[in-house]
Design a protein around this motif. Sequence first.
Motif, mmCIF file in Angstrom:
data_model
loop_
_atom_site.group_PDB
_atom_site.id
_atom_site.type_symbol
_atom_site.label_atom_id
_atom_site.label_comp_id
_atom_site.label_asym_id
_atom_site.label_seq_id
_atom_site.Cartn_x
_atom_site.Cartn_y
_atom_site.Cartn_z
ATOM 1 N N GLU A 75 2.522 9.478 -5.899
ATOM 2 C CA GLU A 75 2.842 10.866 -5.532
ATOM 3 C C GLU A 75 4.075 11.353 -6.285
ATOM 4 O O GLU A 75 4.112 12.470 -6.789
ATOM 5 C CB GLU A 75 3.105 10.963 -4.026
ATOM 6 C CG GLU A 75 1.839 10.916 -3.189
ATOM 7 C CD GLU A 75 2.141 10.777 -1.701
ATOM 8 O OE1 GLU A 75 1.196 10.524 -0.941
ATOM 9 O OE2 GLU A 75 3.325 10.907 -1.315
ATOM 10 N N LYS A 104 1.234 4.134 -3.010
ATOM 11 C CA LYS A 104 0.912 5.529 -2.690
ATOM 12 C C LYS A 104 2.105 6.437 -2.985
ATOM 13 O O LYS A 104 1.979 7.468 -3.644
ATOM 14 C CB LYS A 104 0.519 5.618 -1.212
ATOM 15 C CG LYS A 104 -0.057 6.953 -0.800
ATOM 16 C CD LYS A 104 -0.680 6.863 0.580
ATOM 17 C CE LYS A 104 -0.510 8.153 1.350
ATOM 18 N NZ LYS A 104 0.715 8.244 2.135
ATOM 19 N N GLU A 129 0.835 -1.210 0.000
ATOM 20 C CA GLU A 129 0.000 0.000 0.000
ATOM 21 C C GLU A 129 0.865 1.254 0.000
ATOM 22 O O GLU A 129 0.621 2.202 -0.732
ATOM 23 C CB GLU A 129 -0.947 0.040 1.216
ATOM 24 C CG GLU A 129 -2.128 -0.913 1.129
ATOM 25 C CD GLU A 129 -1.722 -2.336 1.485
ATOM 26 O OE1 GLU A 129 -0.595 -2.533 1.985
ATOM 27 O OE2 GLU A 129 -2.536 -3.264 1.251
#
Lengths: 158, 85
Positions: A108, A104, A100
């Motif tokens: 970004e 993420k 996860e």
Amino acid sequence: MRTRSYEAMFLLDNQAAQADWDATSGKVDTILEKHGARIVQKEKWDERKLAYEIKGQRRATYYLVYFDAPPASLRGIDEDLGLSESVLRHMSLALDEPIEEHVKLRAEERERLAEDSRRHAMSGWGGDSARRRKGRDRRRDDDDDDGRGSRGRADEEE
Amino acid sequence: MASSNKLKNLRKLLKKHQDRNRCRFTRSRVHHIDYKDVATLQKMVSQQGKLYGRARTGTHAHFQRKLRRAVKRARFLALMPYVGR
């Protein structure tokens, strides 16, 4: 058993993938699970033109899977995938962070890089990218002229 | 006065130029270079698909190594060409 997080990309045969996506991607999932992998996240990444032909194919469907698996199982997974007809090519990478977090952070970072290059194209110092955009606009204008021209000709024919 | 203004402008240009030529990965504060981010990788290779040197792109050594790995992965998955366009 101790497991590690992996990211794997599969190039699936377009005929099989378009005929029955669930069955084709399911085949990959079964192979992974057979070797003790736990699939965390899967995604049809893209359907795109290949930079070069693989097994006579010019296009392929990219299938991205994140999974946890015992490190010793990767060898067996590779072997089975190599035997699979609908998988043109595959690559699995071990991840340093939990899945996860990895997904993420990478998203970004990708956004920041895109933002950076947008800013540079705007600054006028973006050199080639700014010039390229100008060239593209000019070409698009030419296309428009052609469009109008051909419509004009069509009218004359009528 | 006029000459000092000129100097200021020159400094400004130089600053802009230096900023532009610094490592884009450092500037964007990234830690990894993703082989899936073809748009970014494409900017770091020539028309033929050869990776540009650090002298040209200003990439820091740390990121040039990561970049090299990312480009090779992208090539393996046919996201980028090994050779030619």
